[in-house]
Design a protein around this motif. Sequence first.
Motif, PDB file in Angstrom:
ATOM      1  N   THR A  97       0.814  -1.224   0.000  1.00 31.77           N
ATOM      2  CA  THR A  97       0.000   0.000   0.000  1.00 31.77           C
ATOM      3  C   THR A  97       0.844   1.269   0.000  1.00 31.77           C
ATOM      4  OG1 THR A  97      -0.143  -0.082   2.413  1.00 31.77           O
ATOM      5  CG2 THR A  97      -1.914  -1.153   1.163  1.00 31.77           C
ATOM      6  N   LEU A  98       2.164   1.118   0.006  1.00 34.87           N
ATOM      7  CA  LEU A  98       3.063   2.274  -0.004  1.00 34.87           C
ATOM      8  C   LEU A  98       3.794   2.356  -1.329  1.00 34.87           C
ATOM      9  CD1 LEU A  98       4.733   2.059   3.544  1.00 34.87           C
ATOM     10  CD2 LEU A  98       2.641   3.265   2.873  1.00 34.87           C
ATOM     11  N   THR A  99       4.069   3.578  -1.779  1.00 38.20           N
ATOM     12  CA  THR A  99       4.858   3.765  -2.990  1.00 38.20           C
ATOM     13  C   THR A  99       6.310   3.354  -2.728  1.00 38.20           C
ATOM     14  OG1 THR A  99       5.490   6.029  -2.430  1.00 38.20           O
ATOM     15  CG2 THR A  99       3.421   5.724  -3.655  1.00 38.20           C
ATOM     16  N   GLU A 102       7.819   5.786  -0.323  1.00 42.83           N
ATOM     17  CA  GLU A 102       7.317   5.610   1.044  1.00 42.83           C
ATOM     18  C   GLU A 102       7.901   4.355   1.684  1.00 42.83           C
ATOM     19  OE1 GLU A 102       2.954   7.808   0.542  1.00 42.83           O
ATOM     20  OE2 GLU A 102       3.195   5.688   0.024  1.00 42.83           O
ATOM     21  N   ASN A 103       8.064   3.282   0.899  1.00 42.78           N
ATOM     22  CA  ASN A 103       8.697   2.068   1.426  1.00 42.78           C
ATOM     23  C   ASN A 103      10.126   2.352   1.872  1.00 42.78           C
ATOM     24  OD1 ASN A 103       7.417  -0.796   1.387  1.00 42.78           O
ATOM     25  ND2 ASN A 103       6.539   0.199  -0.420  1.00 42.78           N
ATOM     26  N   LEU A 106      10.248   4.477   5.098  1.00 43.50           N
ATOM     27  CA  LEU A 106       9.597   3.928   6.286  1.00 43.50           C
ATOM     28  C   LEU A 106      10.511   3.825   7.512  1.00 43.50           C
ATOM     29  CD1 LEU A 106       6.926   2.852   7.367  1.00 43.50           C
ATOM     30  CD2 LEU A 106       7.593   0.570   6.557  1.00 43.50           C
ATOM     31  N   ARG A 115       8.312  13.845   7.804  1.00 47.16           N
ATOM     32  CA  ARG A 115       7.932  13.147   6.570  1.00 47.16           C
ATOM     33  C   ARG A 115       8.619  13.745   5.340  1.00 47.16           C
ATOM     34  NH1 ARG A 115       4.179   9.723   4.366  1.00 47.16           N
ATOM     35  NH2 ARG A 115       3.485  10.212   2.255  1.00 47.16           N
TER      36      ARG A 115
END
Length: 235
Positions: A97-99, A102-103, A106, A115
């Motif tokens: 569910t993460l781009t 984003e992965n 993390l 962020r």
Amino acid sequence: MLELIEVTKVYVQGRRTVPAVQGVSLTVRPGEFVTIMGPSGSGKSTLMHLMGALDTPTRGRALFHGQDLQAMSDRQRSLLRRERIGFVFQAFNLLPTLTAAENVALPLLLAGRNRRQALQRAGECLEQVGLSHRADHFPDELSGGEMQRVAVARAIVADPEAVLCDEPTGNLDSQTSREILTLLSRLPEPARRAVVMVTHDPTAAAYGTRLVRLRDGRIESDHPVPKSSVPCDSV
């Protein structure tokens, strides 16, 4: 940097005890790319888990920069894995569910980083592995090689002192494997970062600077990899 001193790891399976590693002593120094080979069940992955604070020895000592990993609390070991050791596994372990960005970000987000700053650093790491143009794509939109590049970027996002890889090319074709191995061979840094890779593939092992062979939980041999054996596309 990474040191095992007379380490034994025994697993209990019902009424049986299974020795996975038996009396192993091994030191990995900054700047080295150590590959660990051996037949199935020889203790390769167990050895890597002990070095990476994913497991603790039954007997003996596992050290990271002289610190005894078994003497640490669970929280201390968790922080060590998050901040100072990067991991790359055969099954890419990306969150669907993460781009890609984003992965990669993390670990920094879990550490409390802002962020925007975390995503900026993730972008830098994706660029380092040649994947900045796929930053906004989800794992199911990426090829196997691209997903492993994202996993490598995630492993280095916190600028760790050690990167531990467990069969990182096991799910990849030969050409993609060469690309990932070339990338991994560029990660060690003299006096700062080491890479340890578990593999069953002699071709993959040739990308390292040192080869450790295991058999029945014991070190069978430990020697430098001749430069002549390193594939030409990794230099």
